[in-house]
Design a protein around this motif. Sequence first.
Motif, PDB file in Angstrom:
ATOM      1  N   ASP A   1      21.819  46.158  48.690  1.00  0.00           N
ATOM      2  CA  ASP A   1      20.932  46.754  47.267  1.00  0.00           C
ATOM      3  C   ASP A   1      22.036  47.740  46.657  1.00  0.00           C
ATOM      4  N   ILE A   2      23.214  47.743  46.925  1.00  0.00           N
ATOM      5  CA  ILE A   2      23.838  48.673  46.447  1.00  0.00           C
ATOM      6  C   ILE A   2      25.219  47.934  45.757  1.00  0.00           C
ATOM      7  N   SER A   3      25.621  48.078  44.479  1.00  0.00           N
ATOM      8  CA  SER A   3      26.657  47.422  43.754  1.00  0.00           C
ATOM      9  C   SER A   3      27.939  47.690  44.715  1.00  0.00           C
ATOM     10  N   ILE A   4      29.056  46.500  44.875  1.00  0.00           N
ATOM     11  CA  ILE A   4      30.087  47.151  45.498  1.00  0.00           C
ATOM     12  C   ILE A   4      31.029  46.535  44.378  1.00  0.00           C
ATOM     13  N   LEU A   5      32.191  47.576  44.076  1.00  0.00           N
ATOM     14  CA  LEU A   5      33.322  47.095  43.348  1.00  0.00           C
ATOM     15  C   LEU A   5      34.355  47.212  44.100  1.00  0.00           C
ATOM     16  N   ALA A   6      35.336  45.781  43.976  1.00  0.00           N
ATOM     17  CA  ALA A   6      36.608  45.700  44.862  1.00  0.00           C
ATOM     18  C   ALA A   6      37.534  45.820  43.653  1.00  0.00           C
ATOM     19  N   ASP A   7      38.143  47.113  43.993  1.00  0.00           N
ATOM     20  CA  ASP A   7      39.461  47.708  43.246  1.00  0.00           C
ATOM     21  C   ASP A   7      40.958  46.704  43.303  1.00  0.00           C
ATOM     22  N   VAL A   8      40.599  45.522  43.084  1.00  0.00           N
ATOM     23  CA  VAL A   8      41.747  44.508  43.304  1.00  0.00           C
ATOM     24  C   VAL A   8      42.850  44.713  42.263  1.00  0.00           C
ATOM     25  N   LYS A   9      42.461  45.350  41.153  1.00  0.00           N
ATOM     26  CA  LYS A   9      43.684  45.632  40.155  1.00  0.00           C
ATOM     27  C   LYS A   9      44.608  44.192  39.927  1.00  0.00           C
ATOM     28  N   ILE A  10      43.812  43.236  39.528  1.00  0.00           N
ATOM     29  CA  ILE A  10      44.478  42.002  39.221  1.00  0.00           C
ATOM     30  C   ILE A  10      45.494  42.119  38.134  1.00  0.00           C
ATOM     31  N   CYS A  11      46.796  41.395  38.188  1.00  0.00           N
ATOM     32  CA  CYS A  11      47.701  41.392  37.214  1.00  0.00           C
ATOM     33  C   CYS A  11      47.946  39.916  36.724  1.00  0.00           C
ATOM     34  N   ASP A  12      47.803  39.134  37.845  1.00  0.00           N
ATOM     35  CA  ASP A  12      48.212  37.809  37.392  1.00  0.00           C
ATOM     36  C   ASP A  12      47.187  36.848  38.075  1.00  0.00           C
ATOM     37  N   ALA A  13      47.358  35.518  37.752  1.00  0.00           N
ATOM     38  CA  ALA A  13      46.332  34.538  38.492  1.00  0.00           C
ATOM     39  C   ALA A  13      45.013  35.131  38.466  1.00  0.00           C
ATOM     40  N   GLY A  14      44.537  35.314  37.436  1.00  0.00           N
ATOM     41  CA  GLY A  14      43.116  35.618  37.104  1.00  0.00           C
ATOM     42  C   GLY A  14      42.164  34.918  37.651  1.00  0.00           C
ATOM     43  N   LYS A  15      42.047  33.602  37.376  1.00  0.00           N
ATOM     44  CA  LYS A  15      41.113  32.740  37.869  1.00  0.00           C
ATOM     45  C   LYS A  15      40.714  32.845  39.274  1.00  0.00           C
ATOM     46  N   SER A  16      42.023  32.592  40.055  1.00  0.00           N
ATOM     47  CA  SER A  16      42.043  32.363  41.601  1.00  0.00           C
ATOM     48  C   SER A  16      41.405  33.831  42.201  1.00  0.00           C
ATOM     49  N   GLU A  17      42.388  34.685  41.535  1.00  0.00           N
ATOM     50  CA  GLU A  17      42.007  36.115  42.015  1.00  0.00           C
ATOM     51  C   GLU A  17      40.610  36.744  42.065  1.00  0.00           C
ATOM     52  N   SER A  18      40.166  36.201  40.823  1.00  0.00           N
ATOM     53  CA  SER A  18      38.610  36.688  40.507  1.00  0.00           C
ATOM     54  C   SER A  18      37.704  35.932  41.360  1.00  0.00           C
ATOM     55  N   GLU A  19      38.073  34.600  41.505  1.00  0.00           N
ATOM     56  CA  GLU A  19      37.100  33.531  42.277  1.00  0.00           C
ATOM     57  C   GLU A  19      36.851  34.289  43.654  1.00  0.00           C
ATOM     58  N   LYS A  20      38.311  34.459  44.158  1.00  0.00           N
ATOM     59  CA  LYS A  20      38.206  34.726  45.670  1.00  0.00           C
ATOM     60  C   LYS A  20      37.530  36.415  45.813  1.00  0.00           C
ATOM     61  N   SER A  21      37.525  37.206  44.917  1.00  0.00           N
ATOM     62  CA  SER A  21      36.973  38.662  45.248  1.00  0.00           C
ATOM     63  C   SER A  21      35.455  38.254  45.111  1.00  0.00           C
ATOM     64  N   PHE A  22      35.089  37.514  44.207  1.00  0.00           N
ATOM     65  CA  PHE A  22      33.600  37.456  44.078  1.00  0.00           C
ATOM     66  C   PHE A  22      32.964  36.566  45.257  1.00  0.00           C
ATOM     67  N   GLU A  23      33.814  35.726  45.887  1.00  0.00           N
ATOM     68  CA  GLU A  23      33.555  34.822  46.966  1.00  0.00           C
ATOM     69  C   GLU A  23      33.194  35.864  48.306  1.00  0.00           C
ATOM     70  N   TYR A  24      33.911  37.024  48.254  1.00  0.00           N
ATOM     71  CA  TYR A  24      33.513  37.991  49.266  1.00  0.00           C
ATOM     72  C   TYR A  24      32.720  38.874  48.730  1.00  0.00           C
ATOM     73  N   LEU A  25      31.843  38.489  47.877  1.00  0.00           N
ATOM     74  CA  LEU A  25      30.487  39.443  47.767  1.00  0.00           C
ATOM     75  C   LEU A  25      30.692  40.508  46.725  1.00  0.00           C
ATOM     76  N   SER A  26      31.855  40.682  46.088  1.00  0.00           N
ATOM     77  CA  SER A  26      31.942  41.856  44.988  1.00  0.00           C
ATOM     78  C   SER A  26      31.048  41.551  43.801  1.00  0.00           C
ATOM     79  N   ASP A  27      30.593  42.862  43.517  1.00  0.00           N
ATOM     80  CA  ASP A  27      29.647  42.617  42.357  1.00  0.00           C
ATOM     81  C   ASP A  27      30.490  43.258  40.828  1.00  0.00           C
ATOM     82  N   LEU A  28      31.558  43.991  41.239  1.00  0.00           N
ATOM     83  CA  LEU A  28      32.447  44.375  40.150  1.00  0.00           C
ATOM     84  C   LEU A  28      33.809  44.106  40.742  1.00  0.00           C
TER      85      LEU A  28
END
Length: 207
Positions: free
Chosen positions: A53-80
């Motif tokens: 019930d709490i939002s989880i932010l993954a501070d992945v600090k993406i610098c490149d490969a935005g699509k794949s890096e974002s998809e992977k982060s959200f697949e691991y249940l990140s909310d932000l």
Amino acid sequence: MKLQIALDRLGYDECFEITSEVHEHVDIIEVGTGVIKEYGLGIVRDLKTKYPDISILADVKICDAGKSESEKSFEYLSDLITVMALADINTVRNCQEVADRFGKTLVVDLLNIKDFSLLDHLKEAGVRAVSLHVGKDQREADMKPAYDKLKEYDFDLFVAGGINEDNLKEYLKFEPDVVIVGSGITQAKDKVDAAKTLKSAISEFRL
């Protein structure tokens, strides 16, 4: 206005111990870059599983490969997730498109950005949230010029940078949507009291 706790430079068990103490008093749990480097995105998934019930932010600090890096982060249940403003605008745009597809939130980290004409490009890319971030090596940086420029836009504003009970008011004057606190809670002697005090001050703040 929300309170976000930043879990960084901490061990795996420490992250869960601290969260177990303060989760009732925070709105967002940030898994810091250093923690993710040490334990991988699995810790994001584990925290979200324990605190659904709490939002989880993954501070992945993406610098490149935005699509794949974002998809992977959200697949691991990140909310932000975070992307660096210094990244190519196409990287930012790809991250935002993925966030929209997942129904999640992208936060653009403005760390060390001095040319604020970039904000126009972020707006055009569909960005809706930015972090006015004073880095660990920039504690004396003046945030006011950046804030003055940001007032011209309607981004959701996150603020970060050594925030604690003593200097909180200096950050609240920027009227942020989210206040990020790391060591001000995680290194406090009484972590629960620190979180409660910060949350109360945020909730009661009026200009």
